[in-house]
Design an enzyme around this catalytic site. Sequence first.
Site, PDB file in Angstrom:
ATOM      1  CB  ALA A   1      62.015  49.143  46.867  1.00  0.00           C
TER       2      ALA A   1
ATOM      3  CD  GLN B   1      67.277  46.487  42.031  1.00  0.00           C
ATOM      4  OE1 GLN B   1      67.983  45.722  42.020  1.00  0.00           O
ATOM      5  NE2 GLN B   1      66.967  46.778  40.845  1.00  0.00           N
ATOM      6  CB  SER B   2      63.138  44.196  47.344  1.00  0.00           C
ATOM      7  OG  SER B   2      62.269  43.167  48.930  1.00  0.00           O
ATOM      8  CG  ASN B   3      68.950  43.809  49.732  1.00  0.00           C
ATOM      9  OD1 ASN B   3      69.228  43.398  47.999  1.00  0.00           O
ATOM     10  ND2 ASN B   3      68.776  44.474  50.085  1.00  0.00           N
TER      11      ASN B   3
ATOM     12  CB  CYS C   1      61.323  40.715  46.770  1.00  0.00           C
ATOM     13  SG  CYS C   1      59.440  41.972  47.660  1.00  0.00           S
TER      14      CYS C   1
END
Length: 321
Positions: free
Chosen positions: A69, A71-73, A75
């Site tokens: 997403a 706001q992917s942690n 990534c």
Amino acid sequence: MINRVQLANLPTPIEPMPNLTRLLGGPELFIKRDDLTGLGIGGNKTRKIEYLAGDALAQDADTLVTAGAVQSNHCRQVAAAAAKLGLRCELVLTGEKPKHTQGNLLLDFLSDAKVHFVSSRETRESTLEAVVAALNQQGRKPYLIPYGGSNAIGVMGYANAMHELQQQGFNPDWIVFATSSGGTQAGLVLGAHETNFTGKILGIRVDLIPQDFSSVLTNLVNGGAVLCHSRWRVDPASFLYSSDYNHAGYGVLQPSDIEGVRLFARYEGVTLDPVYTGRAAGGLIDLIRKGFFKPNEKVLFWHTGGAPALFAEPYQTALLA
Ligand SMILES: *Cc1c(COP(=O)(O)O)cnc(C)c1O
């Protein structure tokens, strides 16, 4: 041999939460601080990435590619790992390019990741394939990390974390945490088997899909067991997870998520995140209020990180409301 690179500050601390224990009047509460793994503001994905990046380096890859997403942690931590290891990073993020580059996305850019935005989860797969194909064509060596870092290799991160818990000499009756792509839970279950852990492992689901989460977990645990040359196979009926707190859908704040974030901050000075740990904490609080745990039990809330998303819309505004 299973390859691994050291990226996380381990072991992460285990701390008592006396104020929340008193406030809620339930079981004795503790927290395992995997928000303090360190790399690029930390979080649970770093434990998985130690093994995934180890595999990438063993294959002479020069670019880490993954998806998530906006706001992917996950990534964000892959981008930081790539920076630290001198690799390049390309990310496929589902969602519109936001007006302001905040939270995890800001950190992706600071780590110099190349970001591709896609409009839906459906176009994500084809875009990922196109990114990998383009890198190959340029003579680069991409290494594709699955969504959430959840495959048999990533599972090693949390299997190892159970050995870490055992070495810390802490033996809770329950481990409660946010579960999503399943790699964390699968690793904990595999590691629990390896260490003869007698407590229960309870995931609080944060998303609605996949519907058949049990088969996702089964494949991950057994894939991890094969990698460890173990003949043990998990009983799919043994998984414990709650689907009572994911009704709003992934990343859509509901009142119990907000209460989770607020109570941990206010009573313990612990910073949760809006999408995962806030939701898991809201579930934990509700279960305590319902008398789900026995008063003399020890419950370990496993903090999986994610705080950078607090500083991004729509979460920042919703948490202030
Ligand atoms: C990814 C993530 C989780 C869920 O972990 P999975 O292994 O995908 O189930 C929980 N908390 C945070 C903060 C995360 O980023």
